[in-house]
Each structure stands twice: as C-alpha cells, then as structure tokens.
Design a protein around this motif. Sequence first.
Motif, PDB file in Angstrom:
ATOM      1  N   ALA A  33       0.884  -1.347   0.126  1.00 16.30           N
ATOM      2  CA  ALA A  33       0.071   0.024  -0.067  1.00 16.30           C
ATOM      3  C   ALA A  33       1.014   1.343   0.095  1.00 16.30           C
ATOM      4  O   ALA A  33       0.596   2.197  -0.743  1.00 16.30           O
ATOM      5  CB  ALA A  33      -0.893  -0.106   1.308  1.00 16.30           C
ATOM      6  N   PHE A  36       2.335   1.745  -3.242  1.00 17.74           N
ATOM      7  CA  PHE A  36       1.476   2.214  -4.458  1.00 17.74           C
ATOM      8  C   PHE A  36       1.176   3.813  -4.051  1.00 17.74           C
ATOM      9  O   PHE A  36       1.507   4.580  -5.194  1.00 17.74           O
ATOM     10  CB  PHE A  36       0.264   1.650  -4.148  1.00 17.74           C
ATOM     11  CG  PHE A  36      -0.792   2.015  -5.085  1.00 17.74           C
ATOM     12  CD1 PHE A  36      -0.922   1.819  -6.500  1.00 17.74           C
ATOM     13  CD2 PHE A  36      -1.725   3.030  -4.813  1.00 17.74           C
ATOM     14  CE1 PHE A  36      -2.009   2.012  -7.132  1.00 17.74           C
ATOM     15  CE2 PHE A  36      -2.862   3.660  -5.513  1.00 17.74           C
ATOM     16  CZ  PHE A  36      -3.169   2.956  -6.838  1.00 17.74           C
ATOM     17  N   VAL A  37       0.900   4.273  -2.863  1.00 16.20           N
ATOM     18  CA  VAL A  37       0.931   5.664  -2.696  1.00 16.20           C
ATOM     19  C   VAL A  37       1.952   6.448  -3.087  1.00 16.20           C
ATOM     20  O   VAL A  37       1.793   7.543  -3.602  1.00 16.20           O
ATOM     21  CB  VAL A  37       0.448   5.630  -1.124  1.00 16.20           C
ATOM     22  CG1 VAL A  37       0.585   7.283  -0.651  1.00 16.20           C
ATOM     23  CG2 VAL A  37      -0.655   5.447  -0.612  1.00 16.20           C
ATOM     24  N   ILE A  75      -1.530   2.793   6.201  1.00 15.64           N
ATOM     25  CA  ILE A  75      -2.206   3.387   4.983  1.00 15.64           C
ATOM     26  C   ILE A  75      -3.633   2.771   5.006  1.00 15.64           C
ATOM     27  O   ILE A  75      -3.665   1.610   5.073  1.00 15.64           O
ATOM     28  CB  ILE A  75      -1.291   2.877   3.843  1.00 15.64           C
ATOM     29  CG1 ILE A  75       0.051   3.294   3.878  1.00 15.64           C
ATOM     30  CG2 ILE A  75      -1.950   3.159   2.540  1.00 15.64           C
ATOM     31  CD1 ILE A  75       0.313   5.062   3.744  1.00 15.64           C
ATOM     32  N   LYS A  77      -7.333   2.837   2.944  1.00 18.91           N
ATOM     33  CA  LYS A  77      -8.113   2.671   1.571  1.00 18.91           C
ATOM     34  C   LYS A  77      -8.125   4.049   0.998  1.00 18.91           C
ATOM     35  O   LYS A  77      -8.027   4.230  -0.141  1.00 18.91           O
ATOM     36  CB  LYS A  77      -9.384   1.915   1.401  1.00 18.91           C
ATOM     37  CG  LYS A  77      -9.143   0.522   1.781  1.00 18.91           C
ATOM     38  CD  LYS A  77     -10.588  -0.220   1.707  1.00 18.91           C
ATOM     39  CE  LYS A  77     -10.456  -1.536   1.855  1.00 18.91           C
ATOM     40  NZ  LYS A  77     -11.750  -2.423   1.879  1.00 18.91           N
ATOM     41  N   VAL A  80      -4.779   5.514  -0.306  1.00 21.73           N
ATOM     42  CA  VAL A  80      -4.597   4.924  -1.653  1.00 21.73           C
ATOM     43  C   VAL A  80      -5.603   5.678  -2.730  1.00 21.73           C
ATOM     44  O   VAL A  80      -4.972   6.023  -3.702  1.00 21.73           O
ATOM     45  CB  VAL A  80      -4.925   3.500  -1.574  1.00 21.73           C
ATOM     46  CG1 VAL A  80      -4.777   2.621  -2.816  1.00 21.73           C
ATOM     47  CG2 VAL A  80      -3.847   2.483  -0.844  1.00 21.73           C
TER      48      VAL A  80
END
Length: 109
Positions: A33, A36-37, A75, A77, A80
């Motif tokens: 996560a 991704f961020v 992190i 949802k 994200v």
Amino acid sequence: MTKDEVRAKWAVAKRMVEITEDEYASHNVEAQAIKFVKTKLQIAIYYLSQLDEHGSSYTMPFTGKQMKEALKTPITKQNVKDAADWCHQCRLIRDKACATWNYEEAKTA
C-alpha cells in the motif's frame, strides 16, 4: 522555471515519496500500500514539475499537509484512493497544458 529551480522546488516532496529498500523488499499488504501511494505521488510530482518547467499555471490538486497525511501509516483505503485521484488530476492538468507546448520542449522535458 529552469530545471534547477524546478528540482529545488520539488526536492523535499521527492524525498518524502522515495521508496525505501525495506519497502521494496517487503511483500506484506502495508508495504504494498505504501509503495502504491508513494509511486502515485512520484508520478504526480513529475507531472507538476513538467508544468513548472513549461511555465504553466495550475491549481495544486493536493496540499503538502494532505500529502503528509496520505503517507502516514497505517495506509488506509482512503490514502490509496486519494493518491490515485491526485495522480490522475495532475496527469489531466499536464495533458491539457502540454497541448500548447512546443513539440521540441515536450520531447526534451
């Protein structure tokens, strides 16, 4: 702005979104996560720096405070989703602006 001015402007933000060796090496859900961020924010910063290099005026889709919140662990949802949305908004801003850029400038930016 010159490339040096753009680098200086975005230096702190770029350091904040650097993916660490531990994050690269880890395969747990939290590490995925954060990767991704950070990746989405890296891309957003790249688009904004391109806009700065070409002297385009734009409205930031996120603030420094919002970016710091998105990078806080754990992190969520929402973090994200926010990072993905900001990245998309920055791309749209860049794409709209780059239609007016000289091809040579866009190619070397």
